[in-house]
Write a protein that holds these residues in place. Structure first.
Motif, PDB file in Angstrom:
ATOM      1  N   ILE A  44     -13.496 -29.705  23.036  1.00  0.00           N
ATOM      2  CA  ILE A  44     -12.552 -28.815  24.161  1.00  0.00           C
ATOM      3  C   ILE A  44     -11.720 -27.875  23.244  1.00  0.00           C
ATOM      4  O   ILE A  44     -10.913 -27.984  21.966  1.00  0.00           O
ATOM      5  CB  ILE A  44     -11.195 -29.626  23.960  1.00  0.00           C
ATOM      6  CG1 ILE A  44     -11.753 -30.573  25.090  1.00  0.00           C
ATOM      7  CG2 ILE A  44     -10.537 -28.955  25.045  1.00  0.00           C
ATOM      8  CD1 ILE A  44     -10.830 -31.959  25.763  1.00  0.00           C
ATOM      9  N   GLY A  45     -12.005 -26.577  23.273  1.00  0.00           N
ATOM     10  CA  GLY A  45     -11.964 -25.022  22.101  1.00  0.00           C
ATOM     11  C   GLY A  45     -11.185 -23.830  23.189  1.00  0.00           C
ATOM     12  O   GLY A  45     -11.828 -23.964  24.195  1.00  0.00           O
ATOM     13  N   ASN A  46     -10.673 -22.549  22.383  1.00  0.00           N
ATOM     14  CA  ASN A  46     -10.957 -22.142  22.735  1.00  0.00           C
ATOM     15  C   ASN A  46     -11.571 -20.592  21.926  1.00  0.00           C
ATOM     16  O   ASN A  46     -12.399 -20.734  20.400  1.00  0.00           O
ATOM     17  CB  ASN A  46      -9.377 -20.823  23.023  1.00  0.00           C
ATOM     18  CG  ASN A  46      -8.953 -21.103  22.310  1.00  0.00           C
ATOM     19  OD1 ASN A  46      -8.547 -21.382  21.264  1.00  0.00           O
ATOM     20  ND2 ASN A  46      -7.365 -21.216  23.212  1.00  0.00           N
ATOM     21  N   LYS A  54      -5.375 -25.923  26.045  1.00  0.00           N
ATOM     22  CA  LYS A  54      -6.363 -26.803  25.467  1.00  0.00           C
ATOM     23  C   LYS A  54      -5.895 -28.272  25.666  1.00  0.00           C
ATOM     24  O   LYS A  54      -6.381 -29.479  26.211  1.00  0.00           O
ATOM     25  CB  LYS A  54      -6.758 -26.849  24.112  1.00  0.00           C
ATOM     26  CG  LYS A  54      -7.210 -25.561  23.944  1.00  0.00           C
ATOM     27  CD  LYS A  54      -7.456 -25.347  22.485  1.00  0.00           C
ATOM     28  CE  LYS A  54      -6.385 -25.526  21.470  1.00  0.00           C
ATOM     29  NZ  LYS A  54      -5.417 -23.896  21.751  1.00  0.00           N
ATOM     30  N   THR A  58      -7.762 -31.091  28.030  1.00  0.00           N
ATOM     31  CA  THR A  58      -7.879 -32.839  26.398  1.00  0.00           C
ATOM     32  C   THR A  58      -6.781 -33.895  27.468  1.00  0.00           C
ATOM     33  O   THR A  58      -7.767 -34.703  27.259  1.00  0.00           O
ATOM     34  CB  THR A  58      -6.682 -32.548  25.481  1.00  0.00           C
ATOM     35  OG1 THR A  58      -7.220 -31.054  25.001  1.00  0.00           O
ATOM     36  CG2 THR A  58      -7.465 -33.775  24.704  1.00  0.00           C
ATOM     37  N   SER A  75      -7.604 -34.247  16.230  1.00  0.00           N
ATOM     38  CA  SER A  75      -6.509 -33.133  16.185  1.00  0.00           C
ATOM     39  C   SER A  75      -6.786 -32.890  15.131  1.00  0.00           C
ATOM     40  O   SER A  75      -6.700 -34.005  13.864  1.00  0.00           O
ATOM     41  CB  SER A  75      -5.931 -33.173  17.067  1.00  0.00           C
ATOM     42  OG  SER A  75      -5.041 -31.771  16.635  1.00  0.00           O
ATOM     43  N   ASP A 136      -9.478 -31.670  19.978  1.00  0.00           N
ATOM     44  CA  ASP A 136      -8.795 -30.971  20.587  1.00  0.00           C
ATOM     45  C   ASP A 136      -8.470 -29.827  19.638  1.00  0.00           C
ATOM     46  O   ASP A 136      -8.893 -30.059  18.161  1.00  0.00           O
ATOM     47  CB  ASP A 136      -7.244 -31.698  20.585  1.00  0.00           C
ATOM     48  CG  ASP A 136      -6.460 -30.656  21.115  1.00  0.00           C
ATOM     49  OD1 ASP A 136      -6.414 -29.776  21.907  1.00  0.00           O
ATOM     50  OD2 ASP A 136      -5.769 -29.915  20.320  1.00  0.00           O
ATOM     51  N   ASP A 137      -9.121 -28.219  20.080  1.00  0.00           N
ATOM     52  CA  ASP A 137      -9.249 -27.235  19.264  1.00  0.00           C
ATOM     53  C   ASP A 137     -10.452 -27.657  17.500  1.00  0.00           C
ATOM     54  O   ASP A 137      -9.578 -26.864  17.091  1.00  0.00           O
ATOM     55  CB  ASP A 137      -7.929 -26.730  19.180  1.00  0.00           C
ATOM     56  CG  ASP A 137      -7.974 -25.839  18.691  1.00  0.00           C
ATOM     57  OD1 ASP A 137      -8.224 -24.830  18.862  1.00  0.00           O
ATOM     58  OD2 ASP A 137      -7.282 -25.241  17.468  1.00  0.00           O
ATOM     59  N   TYR A 139     -13.107 -25.423  18.098  1.00  0.00           N
ATOM     60  CA  TYR A 139     -15.150 -25.451  18.789  1.00  0.00           C
ATOM     61  C   TYR A 139     -15.287 -24.165  17.814  1.00  0.00           C
ATOM     62  O   TYR A 139     -16.044 -24.022  17.462  1.00  0.00           O
ATOM     63  CB  TYR A 139     -14.210 -24.000  19.540  1.00  0.00           C
ATOM     64  CG  TYR A 139     -15.812 -23.375  20.666  1.00  0.00           C
ATOM     65  CD1 TYR A 139     -16.375 -24.291  21.720  1.00  0.00           C
ATOM     66  CD2 TYR A 139     -15.881 -22.591  20.931  1.00  0.00           C
ATOM     67  CE1 TYR A 139     -17.572 -23.486  22.820  1.00  0.00           C
ATOM     68  CE2 TYR A 139     -17.103 -21.667  21.066  1.00  0.00           C
ATOM     69  CZ  TYR A 139     -17.931 -22.290  21.494  1.00  0.00           C
ATOM     70  OH  TYR A 139     -18.628 -21.874  22.761  1.00  0.00           O
TER      71      TYR A 139
END
Length: 349
Positions: A44-46, A54, A58, A75, A136-137, A139
């Motif tokens: 899960i990211g941007n 996020k 999540t 994470s 988490d985060d 990408y």
């Protein structure tokens, strides 16, 4: 003034963007190696800097899958003062593990939550004891080749030029949206029009022709006292403390529900000091009201916990948030894609 500064910085954005493009092409051409694992991994990211939601995404994904698979959250632990691999405990501190992982652990105490800046190293330590790892985060962490990518865009980011650093707020190029299986536009207005959705979809389709595109908005849950009881904030006098990237939606929400007296804003992931807490306490105590509370976010609460004694005489309340999808059919399809992909991976011979 800000617009002029961004204009002056644009040549540096070209250099940064070219360097990012080269790096990604080296991974695409397999000249730089990406590693995949036999355990399903969901990223899960941007592409931008913070504030895309996020954490609630999540939590949504974890809630959807945790009862079917032995799940771990991995994470980086942004903002922590440690390094390497750590298991997060409910009594860990944000300085040890980061505020968001600590929030996850307190929300899902039976779930494994770990932090490691090198995601591949973290997966190696978790994979034998888990059936699914949610990252988490991660990408931009191209050393990892995940099973599934969920990419988030903040709705307001489509109102401005999507430049990379330093002229803009993006850390990666829009072309990299092509790697996502699901793209969710977060923090949308609740009354988002069909025309606006189509405009955003058309822009995304220039970079990704196949991903499921969904639209979501922030869902504010019932406020909770730091000691655990539910709190009604309607018509109360509020001093709001935030250390998040984009607090304006929260500010707007509070103004509709209560009397927002003061907003004390810090930068995202701000590590609160004793001086900060003294400032917060002074603002609260100086408010001549018998109907007042100090309100903060669930993430900020994790960083305020070490100052429990200093805040003992304050009505400290936090506001949990989640996400809601504009279209229930999109939500159902989102969850079906997750379950089908993980199930197929887990059941592979």
């Amino acid at each position: 003034m800000i617009a002029l500064l961004r204009y002056l910085l644009f040549p540096f954005s070209i250099i940064y963007g070219f360097a990012v493009w080269i790096r990604n092409r080296l991974y695409d051409l397999k000249l730089l190696k990406s590693k995949s694992f036999d355990v399903p991994t969901i990223v899960i990211g941007n592409l931008s800097v913070g504030g895309t939601g996020k954490s609630p995404m999540t939590e949504f994904v974890v809630t959807s899958l945790k009862d079917q698979y032995k799940t771990a959250i991995l994470s980086r632990g942004y903002g922590r003062k440690t390094s390497g691999f750590y298991f997060v405990q409910t009594d860990s501190s944000a300085n040890e593990v980061g505020d968001e992982p600590l929030q996850f652990k307190n929300k899902f105490p039976k779930l494994t939550v770990a932090v490691c800046e090198d995601r591949c190293t973290g997966i190696e330590k978790l994979r034998l004891d888990h059936e699914l790892i949610i990252l988490d985060d991660a990408y931009q962490h191209r050393k990892l080749s995940p099973l599934f990518n969920i990419l988030l865009f903040d709705f307001l980011s489509f109102s401005h030029p999507m430049f990379v650093f330093p002229a803009g707020n993006f850390r990666d190029l829009l072309i990299e949206a092509k790697r996502a299986q699901i793209i969710t536009i977060t923090k949308c207005p609740i009354d988002l029009s069909i025309e606006e959705r189509k405009r955003i979809e058309n822009k995304i389709r220039h970079y990704n022709k196949r991903a499921l595109i969904t639209f979501s908005y922030i869902d504010y849950f019932e406020p909770i006292h730091s000691e655990g009881a539910s709190v009604d904030i309607d018509k109360k006098d509020i001093i709001l403390v935030t250390g998040i990237a984009k607090p304006q939606p929260l500010v707007d929400y509070i103004k509709k529900k209560a009397n927002l007296i003061k907003h004390i804003s810090f930068e995202d992931h701000h590590s609160f000091s004793e001086s900060d807490v003294n400032q917060i306490t002074k603002s609260y105590l100086s408010l001549a009201s018998s109907n007042k509370i100090l309100l903060t976010t669930e993430k900020d609460l994790q960083r305020l916990k070490p100052f429990k004694k200093q805040l003992a005489d304050i009505e400290l309340v936090y506001l949990p948030i989640g996400i809601q999808f504009h279209d229930p059919k999109q939500k159902a399809l989102f969850e079906k894609m997750l379950h089908d992909t993980v199930s197929q991976s887990v059941n592979q011979p």
